[in-house]
Write an enzyme that holds these catalytic residues in place. Structure first.
Site, PDB file in Angstrom:
ATOM      1  N   TYR A  44       0.989  -0.649   0.089  1.00 16.96           N
ATOM      2  CA  TYR A  44      -0.124   0.792   0.506  1.00 16.96           C
ATOM      3  C   TYR A  44       1.046   1.693   0.178  1.00 16.96           C
ATOM      4  O   TYR A  44       0.729   2.706  -0.218  1.00 16.96           O
ATOM      5  CB  TYR A  44      -1.125  -0.376   1.239  1.00 16.96           C
ATOM      6  CG  TYR A  44      -1.843  -0.768   1.587  1.00 16.96           C
ATOM      7  CD1 TYR A  44      -1.963  -1.762   0.257  1.00 16.96           C
ATOM      8  CD2 TYR A  44      -2.839  -1.724   2.283  1.00 16.96           C
ATOM      9  CE1 TYR A  44      -2.751  -2.827   0.511  1.00 16.96           C
ATOM     10  CE2 TYR A  44      -3.344  -3.184   2.685  1.00 16.96           C
ATOM     11  CZ  TYR A  44      -3.545  -3.151   1.473  1.00 16.96           C
ATOM     12  OH  TYR A  44      -3.881  -4.295   1.517  1.00 16.96           O
ATOM     13  N   LYS A  59     -12.692   0.262   5.357  1.00 21.67           N
ATOM     14  CA  LYS A  59     -11.802   1.633   4.698  1.00 21.67           C
ATOM     15  C   LYS A  59     -12.943   2.594   4.193  1.00 21.67           C
ATOM     16  O   LYS A  59     -13.422   2.336   3.431  1.00 21.67           O
ATOM     17  CB  LYS A  59     -10.550   1.228   3.469  1.00 21.67           C
ATOM     18  CG  LYS A  59      -9.752   2.442   3.101  1.00 21.67           C
ATOM     19  CD  LYS A  59     -10.707   2.798   1.710  1.00 21.67           C
ATOM     20  CE  LYS A  59     -10.258   3.679   0.801  1.00 21.67           C
ATOM     21  NZ  LYS A  59     -10.479   4.344  -0.356  1.00 21.67           N
ATOM     22  N   SER A  60     -11.868   4.227   4.689  1.00 17.90           N
ATOM     23  CA  SER A  60     -12.947   5.022   4.091  1.00 17.90           C
ATOM     24  C   SER A  60     -11.543   6.406   3.885  1.00 17.90           C
ATOM     25  O   SER A  60     -11.113   6.075   4.823  1.00 17.90           O
ATOM     26  CB  SER A  60     -14.108   5.802   4.751  1.00 17.90           C
ATOM     27  OG  SER A  60     -14.452   6.691   4.300  1.00 17.90           O
ATOM     28  N   ARG A 119     -17.985   8.811   7.587  1.00 21.63           N
ATOM     29  CA  ARG A 119     -17.720   7.257   6.986  1.00 21.63           C
ATOM     30  C   ARG A 119     -17.262   6.298   7.878  1.00 21.63           C
ATOM     31  O   ARG A 119     -17.282   4.941   8.835  1.00 21.63           O
ATOM     32  CB  ARG A 119     -17.360   6.900   6.053  1.00 21.63           C
ATOM     33  CG  ARG A 119     -18.818   7.236   4.614  1.00 21.63           C
ATOM     34  CD  ARG A 119     -17.883   7.063   3.817  1.00 21.63           C
ATOM     35  NE  ARG A 119     -19.810   7.247   2.607  1.00 21.63           N
ATOM     36  CZ  ARG A 119     -19.537   6.848   1.068  1.00 21.63           C
ATOM     37  NH1 ARG A 119     -18.574   7.014   0.757  1.00 21.63           N
ATOM     38  NH2 ARG A 119     -20.227   7.116   0.337  1.00 21.63           N
ATOM     39  N   ASN A 163     -19.054   3.394  10.538  1.00 23.60           N
ATOM     40  CA  ASN A 163     -18.320   2.192  10.041  1.00 23.60           C
ATOM     41  C   ASN A 163     -17.549   1.304  11.748  1.00 23.60           C
ATOM     42  O   ASN A 163     -17.875   0.409  12.381  1.00 23.60           O
ATOM     43  CB  ASN A 163     -17.232   2.020   9.458  1.00 23.60           C
ATOM     44  CG  ASN A 163     -17.626   2.165   8.066  1.00 23.60           C
ATOM     45  OD1 ASN A 163     -18.936   2.083   7.696  1.00 23.60           O
ATOM     46  ND2 ASN A 163     -17.121   2.136   7.068  1.00 23.60           N
TER      47      ASN A 163
HETATM   48  P1  NAD Z   1     -14.144  -2.083   1.516  1.00 19.33           P
HETATM   49  O1  NAD Z   1     -14.870  -3.238   1.395  1.00 19.33           O
HETATM   50  O2  NAD Z   1     -13.696  -1.254   3.009  1.00 19.33           O
HETATM   51  O3  NAD Z   1     -15.119  -0.700   0.853  1.00 19.33           O
HETATM   52  C1  NAD Z   1     -14.539   0.774   0.833  1.00 19.33           C
HETATM   53  C2  NAD Z   1     -14.956   1.387   0.847  1.00 19.33           C
HETATM   54  O4  NAD Z   1     -16.273   1.473   0.322  1.00 19.33           O
HETATM   55  C3  NAD Z   1     -14.435   3.102   0.394  1.00 19.33           C
HETATM   56  O5  NAD Z   1     -13.380   3.830  -0.178  1.00 19.33           O
HETATM   57  C4  NAD Z   1     -15.735   4.127   0.046  1.00 19.33           C
HETATM   58  O6  NAD Z   1     -16.223   4.480  -1.307  1.00 19.33           O
HETATM   59  C5  NAD Z   1     -17.092   2.876   0.605  1.00 19.33           C
HETATM   60  N1  NAD Z   1     -17.483   3.120   1.739  1.00 19.33           N
HETATM   61  C6  NAD Z   1     -16.784   2.951   2.883  1.00 19.33           C
HETATM   62  N2  NAD Z   1     -17.456   3.151   3.828  1.00 19.33           N
HETATM   63  C7  NAD Z   1     -18.510   4.333   3.804  1.00 19.33           C
HETATM   64  C8  NAD Z   1     -19.897   3.334   3.936  1.00 19.33           C
HETATM   65  N3  NAD Z   1     -20.171   3.261   5.729  1.00 19.33           N
HETATM   66  N4  NAD Z   1     -21.138   3.767   3.224  1.00 19.33           N
HETATM   67  C9  NAD Z   1     -20.979   3.604   1.790  1.00 19.33           C
HETATM   68  N5  NAD Z   1     -19.572   3.675   1.450  1.00 19.33           N
HETATM   69  C10 NAD Z   1     -18.759   3.455   2.041  1.00 19.33           C
HETATM   70  O7  NAD Z   1     -13.057  -1.990   0.569  1.00 19.33           O
HETATM   71  P2  NAD Z   1     -11.344  -2.207   0.736  1.00 19.33           P
HETATM   72  O8  NAD Z   1     -10.096  -1.271   1.257  1.00 19.33           O
HETATM   73  O9  NAD Z   1     -10.838  -2.954  -0.554  1.00 19.33           O
HETATM   74  O10 NAD Z   1     -10.894  -3.255   2.254  1.00 19.33           O
HETATM   75  C11 NAD Z   1     -10.830  -2.847   3.358  1.00 19.33           C
HETATM   76  C12 NAD Z   1      -9.227  -3.328   3.613  1.00 19.33           C
HETATM   77  O11 NAD Z   1      -9.216  -4.306   3.215  1.00 19.33           O
HETATM   78  C13 NAD Z   1      -8.085  -2.760   3.126  1.00 19.33           C
HETATM   79  O12 NAD Z   1      -8.087  -1.471   3.203  1.00 19.33           O
HETATM   80  C14 NAD Z   1      -7.552  -3.540   3.023  1.00 19.33           C
HETATM   81  O13 NAD Z   1      -6.561  -3.021   4.571  1.00 19.33           O
HETATM   82  C15 NAD Z   1      -7.568  -4.954   3.650  1.00 19.33           C
HETATM   83  N6  NAD Z   1      -7.418  -5.537   1.608  1.00 19.33           N
HETATM   84  C16 NAD Z   1      -6.233  -6.533   2.169  1.00 19.33           C
HETATM   85  C17 NAD Z   1      -6.019  -7.072  -0.192  1.00 19.33           C
HETATM   86  C18 NAD Z   1      -5.767  -8.285   0.638  1.00 19.33           C
HETATM   87  O14 NAD Z   1      -5.503  -9.222  -0.232  1.00 19.33           O
HETATM   88  N7  NAD Z   1      -5.453  -8.704   1.971  1.00 19.33           N
HETATM   89  C19 NAD Z   1      -7.068  -6.448  -1.013  1.00 19.33           C
HETATM   90  C20 NAD Z   1      -7.910  -5.750  -0.635  1.00 19.33           C
HETATM   91  C21 NAD Z   1      -8.497  -5.198   1.089  1.00 19.33           C
END
Ligand code: NAD
Length: 273
Positions: free
Chosen positions: A49, A230-231, A236, A240
């Site tokens: 990241y 993540k946000s 948000r 969350n």
């Molecule tokens: P997520 O499912 O957490 O979605 C994040 C997105 O959802 C934000 O960018 C925003 O657009 C939206 N959002 C956030 N809060 C909201 C709310 N309350 N209402 C409406 N929309 C909202 O997706 P992510 O970031 O891909 O996954 C979370 C975490 O998982 C990452 O930050 C990372 O730490 C981890 N991750 C790990 C891998 C891996 O391969 N191990 C891959 C992807 C993500």
């Protein structure tokens, strides 16, 4: 207080954290600072990241005692190999400004490279040396976990996998359950696209007086998954965090379970990396 889950090595992890994938490195310290102020004590980052320094800065500035925090980072795909895994962790620790992380994960198994078994031995070394309290994997399938069980002496404490209502991973969760491995759900709210607008979710949200994201996160908690949405938006990040009083009935859980479509957002671990 965020509930904790006790891992197979006795380490306790907060069931809710803050994920920083795709957070701009220049803004990461501010976002993590906001999360820590709201009450998050678990941060999920990765070498990939590019924002470990921001995470470290927010932690240092927060003044929060180290033993109240849970920090995860992940080994990058170009760092497989026993010695390399340890070296990469040292570099992460430098960027984070920490003496140890709480959890170190192999980010992707890269089956075609076929070095994840020796890499896992590097994680075992890192744990013995006190540079990480717990060790786990990410994006592993049962056949990869079976090989670690057959060829090494430690069962991963965690497997962090893509998991949301469109990809509910029932078989993999059952495997984890049978082998004492905790499940972490990445992209828990499906990256916020589409999923949160589906009527199954919005109807429940309206009825229980919560937002769609809160309903989906509460569904994860019900299944015992560890989540770190993540946000970039403080409201948000706050929203969350307010998921422990969401009251879902058995019918709600079953309705969300039925949304599974085995649909990935991210790559298939069999051929990524
Ligand atoms: P997520 O499912 O957490 O979605 C994040 C997105 O959802 C934000 O960018 C925003 O657009 C939206 N959002 C956030 N809060 C909201 C709310 N309350 N209402 C409406 N929309 C909202 O997706 P992510 O970031 O891909 O996954 C979370 C975490 O998982 C990452 O930050 C990372 O730490 C981890 N991750 C790990 C891998 C891996 O391969 N191990 C891959 C992807 C993500």
């Amino acid at each position: 207080m965020t509930p904790t889950i006790t891992l197979n090595d006795g380490v306790r992890i907060p069931q809710l954290g803050f994920g920083v994938f795709q957070i701009d490195p220049a803004r990461t310290a501010d976002k993590v600072k906001a999360a820590l102020e709201i009450g998050y004590r678990h941060i999920d980052t990765a070498q990939m990241y590019g924002n470990e320094e921001g995470v470290g800065k927010a932690i240092a500035d927060s003044g929060i005692a180290r033993d109240e925090l849970f920090v995860t980072t992940k080994l990058n795909n170009d760092g497989h190999g026993r010695d390399e895994a340890l070296k990469r962790l040292e570099e992460s620790l430098d960027r984070l400004g920490l003496e140890f992380v709480d959890l170190y994960l192999i980010h992707w198994p890269q089956p075609e490279l076929d070095r994840y078994v020796e890499t896992w031995e590097g994680l075992e070394d890192a744990k013995k040396e006190g540079r990480t309290r717990s060790i786990g994997v990410s994006n592993f399938h049962p056949q990869h976990l079976d090989r670690l069980a057959a060829e090494t002496s430690t069962v991963p404490s965690i497997n962090q996998i893509e998991l949301h209502p469109h990809l509910s991973q029932a078989a993999l969760r059952e495997y984890h359950h049978n082998h004492g491995i905790a499940t972490e759900a990445w992209s828990p709210i499906g990256q916020g696209k589409g999923l949160l607008e589906e009527s199954t979710i919005t109807d429940i949200a309206q009825r229980v007086g919560k937002t769609p994201a809160q309903v989906v996160l509460a569904w994860h908690l019900h299944h015992g998954n560890i989540v770190f949405p993540k946000s970039n938006t403080v409201s948000r990040i706050q929203e969350n965090f307010q998921i422990f009083d969401v009251e879902l009935g058995g019918d709600d859980i079953a309705a969300i379970d039925r949304m599974n479509a085995d649909q990935r957002i991210g790559p298939n671990p069999e051929n990524f990396g």
